[in-house]
Design an enzyme around this catalytic site. Structure first.
Site, short mmCIF file in Angstrom:
data_model
loop_
_atom_site.label_atom_id
_atom_site.label_comp_id
_atom_site.label_asym_id
_atom_site.label_seq_id
_atom_site.Cartn_x
_atom_site.Cartn_y
_atom_site.Cartn_z
N HIS A 1 0.80 -1.24 0.00
CA HIS A 1 0.00 0.00 0.00
C HIS A 1 0.82 1.28 0.00
O HIS A 1 0.26 2.36 0.17
CB HIS A 1 -0.93 0.04 1.20
N LYS B 1 -8.05 13.95 4.10
CA LYS B 1 -7.14 12.79 4.14
C LYS B 1 -6.19 12.99 5.30
O LYS B 1 -6.14 14.09 5.88
CB LYS B 1 -6.38 12.66 2.82
N ARG B 2 -5.43 11.94 5.64
CA ARG B 2 -4.45 12.12 6.71
C ARG B 2 -3.48 13.24 6.38
O ARG B 2 -3.23 13.51 5.21
CB ARG B 2 -3.67 10.82 6.91
N LYS C 1 1.28 14.50 0.91
CA LYS C 1 -0.06 14.78 0.39
C LYS C 1 -0.24 16.28 0.09
O LYS C 1 -1.19 16.70 -0.53
CB LYS C 1 -1.14 14.31 1.36
N THR D 1 -8.35 7.01 -2.13
CA THR D 1 -9.72 6.52 -2.32
C THR D 1 -10.73 7.65 -2.12
O THR D 1 -11.85 7.57 -2.61
CB THR D 1 -10.03 5.35 -1.36
N LYS E 1 -14.40 8.66 -4.04
CA LYS E 1 -15.65 9.00 -3.34
C LYS E 1 -16.15 10.37 -3.78
O LYS E 1 -17.35 10.58 -4.02
CB LYS E 1 -15.44 9.00 -1.82
C1 26V Z 1 2.75 5.98 5.98
C2 26V Z 1 3.82 6.84 6.02
C3 26V Z 1 4.51 7.08 7.26
C4 26V Z 1 5.84 7.76 7.14
C5 26V Z 1 5.77 8.90 6.19
C6 26V Z 1 5.31 8.47 4.87
C7 26V Z 1 4.18 7.51 4.87
C8 26V Z 1 3.48 7.27 3.74
C9 26V Z 1 2.43 6.40 3.70
C10 26V Z 1 2.05 5.73 4.83
C11 26V Z 1 0.87 4.82 4.75
C12 26V Z 1 1.16 3.36 4.73
C13 26V Z 1 0.02 2.46 4.31
C14 26V Z 1 -1.23 3.15 3.84
O1 26V Z 1 -2.06 3.52 4.63
N1 26V Z 1 -1.41 3.28 2.52
C15 26V Z 1 -2.59 3.87 1.90
O2 26V Z 1 -3.41 2.80 1.43
C16 26V Z 1 -4.57 3.25 0.75
C17 26V Z 1 -5.37 2.02 0.39
O3 26V Z 1 -4.69 1.26 -0.54
C18 26V Z 1 -4.19 4.06 -0.47
O4 26V Z 1 -5.36 4.53 -1.10
C19 26V Z 1 -3.31 5.23 -0.08
O5 26V Z 1 -2.86 5.91 -1.22
C20 26V Z 1 -2.12 4.74 0.74
O6 26V Z 1 -1.36 5.82 1.26
#
Ligand code: 26V
Length: 806
Positions: A349, A535-536, A541, A643, A647
Site C-alpha cells: 500500500h 485525508k491524513r 499529500k 480513495t 468518493k
Molecule cells: C505511511 C507513512 C509514514 C511515514 C511517512 C510516509 C508515509 C506514507 C504512507 C504511509 C501509509 C502506509 C500504508 C497506507 O495507509 N497506505 C494507503 O493505502 C490506501 C489504500 O490502498 C491508499 O489509497 C493510499 O494511497 C495509501 O497511502
C-alpha cells in the site's frame, strides 16, 4: 418473511418493553437505537448461520482478509440498506415521531483504523458479502480506536476514543472459539524419536485470544459473512502469574489501543506483539475450522483456504503458518512451504521508504523466538535456492534478514504467490522501481488491483438527493450494477437533468453549511465553490500546497478587493499522527491562516477556510456529497492510490489532481476535459532525483509570487505562528522542499484559475460534474474484490452454477 411498516412498529415496541420495560414515549435515543439494533440483528441472524452452513456443507474455498485495521464507521444504515429495509424503517419510525437520522447519530464510529488502508478493508468487507463471495475479515478489537482530535489555540490535541463505552450492539463474543497465543521466553529444538526437530518452549507467556464476531451483511442477497476481531485476556491457568494490577494491565494493554501512526512504529514491542497476536489467533482458528468442518487432509489446505496479507502488518502469517504445519501438523518443511506460498497473497500500500516495515533481529528474537527461528530458516533456504540462479548482489538485496533487520515486505513477497499494488501507476512503480529486484526474481507474482469504494455507502446512503435524481433519470439498476451509472452520459446536454443535479448538490452544500455553522460558528454561503481536501495529514499529500495557494488568493484580494473571482470555501479534514511534528505544524498554520482570512473585513467573505475537527468516516459522509472540487495534489509517485478521490468523483466533485495514484485512472475515465491536471509527472520527479537539479531557493529568488506567499509565514502576516511559520519556511527553502511544492506551485495556481473560470459557467460546470458521476462506476470495490477473487484468491460466489456443481 418481509417486514412491513406495521409489523416493524409492533416489533420495535415489543422489543423496547422486553429490553427496558419501557414505552416508546419514555425511551431515550440511546435506548431506541439499541432496541432498533436488536431488531436489525434478528433480521440477519438466520442468514448469518445459513451462510456459514452453506460454506461448510459445500466445502467452499474461503478467503480470510488479515488486516491490522478496519474502519467501518457507523453500521446501522448500511445494515438497513443491505437488508432492504432502510426506506421502510425510516417511514415507520417517522410514523412514530422518531427521526432515523437522529438515532443513527447515536452509534459511535467504529474507528479501528488510521485512514485509507483501514477504510479499504471495510469497503472490501461490504463488497465481498455483497458479491456473495465466501470471505471473512480477521483483525484486532481495540478498546480505543483512532484518537479524537480537538483544536486548542489552533493546535491538534488528542483525546481517547472510548467507542465501547455504551457497548457495541453489532458484536458477538465467542468465548468457545478462544485460542491461546504464545509469546516471549525461549525456544530450543530437540530431536524426537523419529528424528524430527521439536521445539521446546521455556518461560513463555500465554495470551488468551477471544474473538468478537460482527456480521458483514451483503446487499439484498441473504449472504452474511464475518468480521472476526480478537481481544486479549489472561488464561485461567495463568491467573497466578498476574497478581499485580500493573502486570495485568500490561497484558491487557496489548489490544487496548490502535497505533495512531500510519507509518512504521519503529521498535515498538507492543506493536510487534499485536501483529503476532491477531495473526496467530486467526490462523489457529482457520486450521481448527478446517480440520473440524472440512475434514480434508492438511495437504489440501490451499484448495479451501486463501489468506490475504493487507500490507505487511500481518506478514507473520507466513512463518506462523509454517509453524503450525511443521511443528503441529508434522509436515516436512518442503510440503509446508509449498502450501504456505499457495495460501498467502499480499498487497503493498505504499512506496514511501519510511513506511516499509522492518524489525530488528534483537526485538524479533526476544518477542517471538519461534517466529524468528522460522524466518531465519526461510531466509537461509531462500538464499540457498536463489544463489544458483541469480547474481549474488540481487539475492543479498532481496533476502529477508539484512543489516540486522527483518524486512517484512521481503517476507511477504517471498512467502506468497501474489504481490499487488493498488493502482496502475503504483503497481508499475513497484515492478520497475521500488520492488524491481523482486520483479526480476518473481515476474509472475506481480499484478495490479486498483482500489475501489463501497458505492452503496458512498452514494446511496450518504447522498440521498443525488441517488433520487439518478433513480428518476436512469432507473434503479445502478444500485446493483454501478457500471449503469454510465447511462447518465445520455443526459449531459439535458438542461433539466443538469438543473436537478445542481439542486441536489445545493441541498448537500446547505446541510454541510449548517454543520459548519453549528460546529465552528462560521457562516458559509452555498453559492461559493466548496473546495475539499480530506485525508491524513502528511507532507507528501501536500496540504501545505493548498495553503500556499490560499495565501496567494488572500494577498491578491487584499491588493485588489474588486477582483471578480468566485467565492470559495476551502474545507480541510485531517488528523496528524501524534508524533508527527511537521504535520502538526501544518495544522497550526492552516488554523491560523483560517483565523486571519475568515475575520478580515477586506476579504468580505470571498474566501473562507474551514478546518473541521476530528475527521472520520461520519464526517467524510457529510463533506463528500457537498464538494465541488476534490483536491488530490500529492507529489506524483507518492500516493499509492487514494480513495477519497473516488468518493468525491462519485458525488459529482470535479478533481484537481497530479498524475498520481488512481488519479491517472480517473483522468482516463472522464477524459482530459473533465478534470484539472497539474504538476510534475512521476517521470519528471524521478529525473529530479537522478540529476539532483532541484533548487527551491532559486524558485524563491526568481518568482515574486512565491516569495510573497512564503514571506507571509515569517513576517507576521499570519499571526501566532512565529515558530511554526519559520519551520515551514525553512523546510521549503533551507531543506530544499522535499515534495517539490514550489516547483508545482505555478501550475497549481493556473489550474485553480481555470476552475474559477469554469465554475462561473453553471451549465459547463454541471456537465463536468455529471460526467464524473457517470464514469465513477468502474471504481466500485465490488469490481475490485471480484478481480481479487478471480485472479488471486480463486474463490467463487455463492450462487455461481460452477460452484454448485463442484
Ligand atoms: C505511511 C507513512 C509514514 C511515514 C511517512 C510516509 C508515509 C506514507 C504512507 C504511509 C501509509 C502506509 C500504508 C497506507 O495507509 N497506505 C494507503 O493505502 C490506501 C489504500 O490502498 C491508499 O489509497 C493510499 O494511497 C495509501 O497511502
Amino acid at each position: 418473511m418481509a417486514l412491513d411498516k406495521e409489523m416493524f412498529k409492533k416489533e420495535l415496541k415489543q422489543r423496547l418493553r422486553e429490553n427496558y420495560a419501557m414505552e416508546l414515549e419514555d425511551a431515550t435515543e440511546q435506548e431506541l437505537f439499541y432496541t432498533l439494533g436488536t431488531l436489525v440483528k434478528a433480521r440477519y441472524s438466520d442468514a448469518w448461520g445459513d451462510t456459514w452452513k452453506y460454506y461448510v456443507n459445500k466445502k467452499k474455498k474461503q478467503v480470510y482478509y488479515f488486516s491490522i485495521e478496519f474502519l467501518p464507521g457507523k453500521m446501522l444504515k448500511s445494515n438497513l440498506l443491505n437488508l432492504g429495509i432502510l426506506d421502510m424503517t425510516r417511514e415507520a419510525l417517522a410514523d412514530l415521531g422518531i427521526d432515523l437520522e437522529k438515532l443513527a447519530e447515536v452509534e459511535k464510529d467504529m474507528a479501528l483504523g488510521n485512514g485509507g488502508l483501514g477504510r479499504l478493508a471495510s469497503c472490501f468487507m461490504d463488497s465481498i458479502a455483497s458479491c456473495a463471495l465466501p470471505g471473512n475479515g480477521n483483525g484486532i478489537r481495540y478498546d480505543y480506536g483512532l484518537f479524537k482530535q480537538r483544536f486548542v489555540d489552533g493546535y491538534q490535541v488528542e483525546l481517547p476514543d472510548e467507542w465501547l463505552q455504551s457497548g457495541n450492539i453489532w458484536e458477538v463474543r465467542r468465548e468457545s472459539k478462544a485460542v491461546n497465543v504464545r509469546v516471549g521466553g525461549h525456544v530450543y529444538l530437540t530431536k524426537t524419536n523419529n528424528g524430527k526437530l521439536k521445539p521446546i518452549y521455556e518461560n513463555e507467556r500465554v495470551l488468551r485470544a477471544v474473538p468478537y464476531d460482527t456480521a458483514m451483511v451483503g446487499y439484498e442477497n441473504n449472504v452474511v459473512n464475518t468480521l472476526r476481531l480478537w481481544s486479549v485476556e489472561i488464561p485461567d491457568f495463568e491467573e497466578d502469574k498476574y497478581q499485580s494490577i500493573q502486570g495485568r494491565r500490561e497484558l491487557e494493554d496489548l489490544t487496548a489501543v490502535l497505533y495512531p501512526d500510519d507509518s512504521n512504529e519503529h521498535g515498538r514491542l507492543i506493536r510487534l506483539t499485536q501483529e503476532y497476536f491477531f495473526v496467530s489467533a486467526g490462523i489457529q482458528s482457520i486450521i481448527r475450522r478446517y480440520k473440524k468442518r472440512i475434514q480434508k487432509p492438511i495437504q489440501k489446505l490451499s484448495e479451501y483456504v486463501s489468506i490475504h496479507i493487507n500490507d505487511t502488518h500481518p506478514a507473520l502469517c507466513v512463518p506462523e503458518m509454517m509453524r503450525i504445519l511443521v511443528d503441529e501438523e508434522d509436515l516436512s518443511w518442503e510440503q509446508a512451504w509449498d502450501i504456505t506460498v499457495k495460501v498467502m497473497s499480499y498487497t503493498n500500500h505504499t512506496i514511501m521508504a519510511e513506511a516499509l516495515e522492518k524489525w530488528t533481529i534483537e526485538l524479533m528474537r526476544r518477542t517471538l523466538p519461534r517466529m524468528y527461528q522460522i524466518i531465519e530458516e526461510i531466509d537461509a533456504r531462500y538464499v540457498r535456492s536463489m544463489q544458483e540462479i541469480h547474481p549474488h548482489d540481487l539475492v543479498e538485496r532481496t533476502r529477508i534478514i539484512r543489516d540486522g533487520q527483518v524486512h517484512m515486505a521481503h517476507l511477504s513477497i517471498i512467502g506468497s504467490h501474489s504481490t499487488n499494488g493498488v493502482a496502475k501507476l503504483h503497481s508499475d512503480l513497484l515492478k520497475f522501481v521500488v520492488l524491481h529486484d523482486f520483479y526480476i526474481i518473481y515476474p509472475d507474482r506481480f499484478n495490479n488491483k486498483t482500489n475501489g469504494i463501497a458505492q452503496r455507502r458512498w452514494l446511496q446512503i450518504v447522498n440521498e438527493p443525488l441517488a433520487h435524481v439518478l433513480d428518476e433519470t436512469i432507473g434503479k439498476t445502478w444500485k446493483q450494477d454501478s457500471g449503469d451509472l454510465k447511462l447518465l452520459m445520455n443526459y449531459q446536454s439535458d438542461q433539466v437533468v443538469l438543473d436537478r443535479l445542481a439542486k441536489a448538490k445545493k441541498i448537500n452544500k446547505q446541510a454541510l453549511a449548517d454543520y459548519i455553522a453549528e460546529t465552528t460558528g462560521i457562516e458559509v454561503g452555498t453559492d461559493a465553490i466548496f473546495d475539499v481536501q480530506i485525508k491524513r495529514l502528511h507532507a507528501y499529500k501536500r496540504q501545505l500546497l493548498n495553503l500556499l495557494h490560499i495565501m496567494k488568493l488572500y494577498q491578491d484580494l487584499k491588493e485588489n478587493p474588486g477582483s471578480n473571482m468566485q467565492k470559495r470555501v476551502f474545507i480541510f479534514g485531517a488528523k496528524a499522527a501524534p508524533s508527527y511534528h511537521y504535520a502538526k505544524v501544518i495544522i497550526k498554520c492552516i488554523n491560523e491562516a483560517a483565523n486571519l482570512i475568515n475575520n478580515d473585513p477586506d476579504i468580505n467573505d470571498r474566501i473562507k477556510v474551514i478546518f473541521l475537527e476530528n475527521y472520520n468516516v461520519t464526517l467524510a459522509e457529510k463533506i463528500i456529497p457537498a464538494a465541488d472540487v476534490s483536491e488530490q495534489i500529492s507529489l506524483a509517485s507518492k500516493e499509492a492510490s487514494g480513495t477519497s478521490n473516488m468518493k468525491l468523483m462519485l458525488n459529482g466533485a470535479v478533481t484537481l489532481a497530479t498524475l498520481d495514484g488512481a488519479n491517472v485512472e480517473i483522468r482516463d475515465a472522464v477524459g482530459d476535459d473533465n478534470i484539472y491536471i497539474f504538476g510534475l509527472t512521476e517521470k519528471e520527479v524521478y529525473e529530479y532525483y537522478e540529476n539532483q537539479g532541484y533548487s527551491a531557493q532559486q524558485l524563491y529568488d526568481e518568482n515574486p509570487v512565491i516569495r510573497r506567499v512564503l514571506n507571509a509565514f515569517i513576517d507576521g502576516t499570519i499571526p501566532n505562528i512565529v515558530y511554526e511559520g519559520r519551520e515551514i519556511f525553512d523546510s521549503l527553502i533551507k531543506h530544499n522542499d522535499e515534495y517539490f511544492l514550489l516547483r508545482d506551485f505555478d501550475s497549481y495556481v493556473r489550474a485553480q484559475e481555470e476552475i474559477d473560470k469554469a465554475y462561473g459557467d453553471h451549465t459547463f460546470w454541471q456537465r463536468m460534474s455529471l460526467i464524473n458521476i457517470a464514469n465513477a462506476g468502474r471504481f466500485s470495490s465490488d469490481e475490485t474484490v471480484r478481480r481479487y477473487a478471480e485472479d488471486i484468491w480463486k474463490i467463487e460466489p455463492k450462487d455461481s452454477l460452477v460452484a454448485e456443481k463442484g
